[in-house]
Motif scaffolding. Structure first.
Motif, PDB file in Angstrom:
ATOM      1  N   VAL A 157     -18.242   9.511 -29.276  1.00  0.00           N
ATOM      2  CA  VAL A 157     -18.126  10.745 -30.199  1.00  0.00           C
ATOM      3  C   VAL A 157     -18.642  11.896 -29.367  1.00  0.00           C
ATOM      4  CG1 VAL A 157     -20.089  10.340 -31.454  1.00  0.00           C
ATOM      5  CG2 VAL A 157     -18.168  11.825 -32.393  1.00  0.00           C
ATOM      6  N   ALA A 158     -19.799  11.903 -28.670  1.00  0.00           N
ATOM      7  CA  ALA A 158     -20.163  12.849 -28.062  1.00  0.00           C
ATOM      8  C   ALA A 158     -19.421  13.089 -26.737  1.00  0.00           C
ATOM      9  CB  ALA A 158     -21.650  12.395 -27.326  1.00  0.00           C
ATOM     10  N   TYR A 177     -16.578  14.905 -27.896  1.00  0.00           N
ATOM     11  CA  TYR A 177     -16.912  16.390 -28.267  1.00  0.00           C
ATOM     12  C   TYR A 177     -16.851  17.248 -26.826  1.00  0.00           C
ATOM     13  CZ  TYR A 177     -18.116  15.721 -33.206  1.00  0.00           C
ATOM     14  OH  TYR A 177     -17.872  15.582 -34.646  1.00  0.00           O
ATOM     15  N   ALA A 199     -22.306  21.349 -35.035  1.00  0.00           N
ATOM     16  CA  ALA A 199     -22.222  19.871 -34.932  1.00  0.00           C
ATOM     17  C   ALA A 199     -21.790  19.619 -33.303  1.00  0.00           C
ATOM     18  CB  ALA A 199     -21.222  19.408 -35.892  1.00  0.00           C
ATOM     19  N   VAL A 200     -20.690  20.376 -32.823  1.00  0.00           N
ATOM     20  CA  VAL A 200     -20.409  20.242 -31.605  1.00  0.00           C
ATOM     21  C   VAL A 200     -21.652  20.612 -30.480  1.00  0.00           C
ATOM     22  CG1 VAL A 200     -18.961  21.445 -29.774  1.00  0.00           C
ATOM     23  CG2 VAL A 200     -17.984  21.076 -31.990  1.00  0.00           C
ATOM     24  N   HIS A 232     -24.823  20.415 -31.086  1.00  0.00           N
ATOM     25  CA  HIS A 232     -25.862  19.292 -31.309  1.00  0.00           C
ATOM     26  C   HIS A 232     -25.348  18.114 -30.270  1.00  0.00           C
ATOM     27  CE1 HIS A 232     -28.802  16.664 -33.108  1.00  0.00           C
ATOM     28  NE2 HIS A 232     -27.719  15.632 -33.146  1.00  0.00           N
ATOM     29  N   GLN A 233     -24.057  17.605 -30.578  1.00  0.00           N
ATOM     30  CA  GLN A 233     -23.487  16.539 -29.642  1.00  0.00           C
ATOM     31  C   GLN A 233     -23.750  16.868 -28.303  1.00  0.00           C
ATOM     32  OE1 GLN A 233     -22.716  13.664 -30.522  1.00  0.00           O
ATOM     33  NE2 GLN A 233     -22.576  13.733 -32.776  1.00  0.00           N
ATOM     34  N   ALA A 261     -27.283  16.829 -26.941  1.00  0.00           N
ATOM     35  CA  ALA A 261     -27.841  15.427 -26.731  1.00  0.00           C
ATOM     36  C   ALA A 261     -27.262  14.484 -25.803  1.00  0.00           C
ATOM     37  CB  ALA A 261     -27.500  14.553 -28.208  1.00  0.00           C
ATOM     38  N   LEU A 262     -26.038  14.848 -25.286  1.00  0.00           N
ATOM     39  CA  LEU A 262     -25.358  14.287 -24.284  1.00  0.00           C
ATOM     40  C   LEU A 262     -25.883  14.743 -22.989  1.00  0.00           C
ATOM     41  CD1 LEU A 262     -22.885  12.594 -23.407  1.00  0.00           C
ATOM     42  CD2 LEU A 262     -21.522  14.754 -23.391  1.00  0.00           C
TER      43      LEU A 262
END
Length: 332
Positions: free
Chosen positions: A21-22, A25, A48-49, A51-52, A55-56
Motif C-alpha cells: 500500500v505504501a 501511494y 494519509a498519503v 504518512h505513508q 513511513a516508506l
C-alpha cells in the motif's frame, strides 16, 4: 523468456519489501507530483498519503520527495525506480486479472471484431461453435478499435487486459509482436450494387458518380478505394465522381442495398446478399488489400482453454470456407 527460464525470487523476499500500500501511494504521488492529487485519486486524505510516504522513506532510508510549501518534487532516487515499480504493478494487475478470469468464468470468452465482419461473417457461423462447445458463452463486441492505425497497432497484453478482451479479429497489417496471431481472411475488394437501380455496369456507376466508400480502414494511412480499384481495372476515375462516405461497413451495406450506389467490399462478407441476388458483382476485377483479418490474442504460456478452442474453431471455419477438410493446414 518462458516460465521455466524466469529467475526464482529469493527466499523471504516478502520480508524485504515495504507494504504494497505504501508503494502504491508512492507511485501515485510520484506520477501526479502532488500529495493532494494522489489523495484524490486514492480516495484518501492528503495526510494519509503524507504518512505513508514518510513511513516508506524511513523504512528505505532514502528521501523520495522534496517538500515545498504547496507542492512536492520527486527526488532523483524516486524517479529512477518509478518506471520499474509501475511495470511491476502492471504485471501484478495482469496476473490477478488472468487468475480471476480463469476462476470466475472459465467457459466465457470476450471477442472483439470490426462491425461488418462481426455481423456478416462471425455471427452467422457462431451456432457451429456452440454445437461444438455447448457449455461456452461468447461475448461479442463490434468495434472499430479492432482496426489497425499503424503496423503493430496499439496491440499489447495490457491493452487486452484493460479492455477485458480475450481474443480479437483484427483488420490490419498482421504485425503484432509478442501476440499470438494467425491469418484468417485475405481481403480483396470487388464492386457490388443492388440490381434494378439503373446501375448494372461499372461504367454506368462511374458515369453516374454514385460511389459508396466504407471508411473502416481510414484510421490508418492505407488507401484501397475507388481510385485504386479504377487503376487496377484499367478504368479512368471520373473527375466529377461523387463519393458518399460511411463510417463503417454496415452503413455502407445498407446504402448499397437501398440502391444508393456501388460499393467496394470483400465478397466473403456479403456472400448471403450475393447468393440471394440482393447484391450483384459489377466486375470480376478484385483489388487486393494490404489489410487482412487476423486472429490475435495475448501470448501466454498457458492460454485459457476457451481461447484455444475458439481460435481452433475459427481456423476450421477458414478451412471450410476454402473448401479444405478440417484438420488440414491452411496456407497463410
Amino acid at each position: 523468456m518462458n516460465e521455466h527460464s524466469r529467475p526464482s525470487l529469493p527466499a523471504g523476499f516478502m520480508r524485504r519489501l515495504p507494504p504494497l500500500v505504501a508503494l502504491a501511494y508512492f507511485e501515485v504521488a510520484a506520477r501526479t507530483r502532488s500529495f493532494a492529487a494522489a489523495a484524490k485519486e486514492l480516495s484518501v486524505t492528503p495526510a494519509a498519503v503524507s504518512h505513508q510516504i514518510k513511513a516508506l522513506e524511513e523504512q528505505l532510508g532514502v528521501a523520495l520527495f522534496i517538500r515545498h510549501h504547496r507542492r512536492v518534487t520527486p527526488t532523483a532516487a524516486a524517479l529512477s525506480i518509478l518506471p520499474r515499480l509501475q511495470d511491476g504493478f502492471a504485471a501484478l494487475v495482469d496476473a490477478v486479472d488472468e487468475l480471476r478470469s480463469q476462476g470466475e468464468a472459465k467457459d466465457v470468452i470476450t471477442v472483439c471484431a470490426e462491425p461488418l465482419f462481426a455481423t456478416k461473417w462471425l455471427v452467422p457461423r457462431l451456432h457451429r461453435f456452440y454445437a461444438r462447445h455447448p457449455e461456452a458463452e461468447v461475448r461479442l463486441q463490434a468495434s472499430l478499435h479492432s482496426v489497425d492505425t499503424a503496423p503493430g497497432g496499439p496491440v499489447t497484453a495490457a491493452a487486452f487486459s484493460r479492455a477485458g478482451i480475450d481474443l480479437t479479429i483484427r483488420f490490419g497489417y498482421g504485425q503484432y509482436p509478442e501476440m499470438n496471431s494467425s491469418p484468417l481472411l485475405a481481403v480483396a475488394l470487388v464492386p457490388v450494387a443492388a440490381p434494378g437501380t439503373g446501375r448494372n455496369t461499372i461504367t454506368e456507376v462511374l458515369d453516374n458518380g454514385a460511389l459508396l466508400t466504407d471508411n473502416t480502414a481510414g484510421r490508418s494511412n492505407e488507401r484501397f478505394g475507388w481510385r485504386e480499384w479504377c487503376e487496377a481495372a484499367g478504368e479512368s476515375f471520373p473527375a466529377d465522381a461523387r463519393e458518399h462516405h460511411f463510417g463503417n461497413g454496415l452503413l455502407a451495406l445498407e446504402a448499397t442495398l437501398t440502391g444508393q450506389g456501388a460499393w467496394l467490399v470483400c465478397p466473403e462478407l456479403v456472400e448471403t446478399e450475393l447468393a440471394a441476388g440482393t447484391l450483384r458483382r459489377l466486375s470480376e476485377v478484385a483489388l487486393p488489400c494490404r489489410f487482412h483479418y487476423f486472429i490475435v490474442s495475448p501470448e501466454r504460456a498457458s492460454p485459457r482453454t476457451i481461447v484455444t478452442d475458439f481460435r481452433d474453431w475459427l481456423l476450421d471455419e477458414r478451412r471450410l470456407a476454402s473448401g479444405q477438410p478440417i484438420g488440414t493446414a491452411v496456407p497463410g
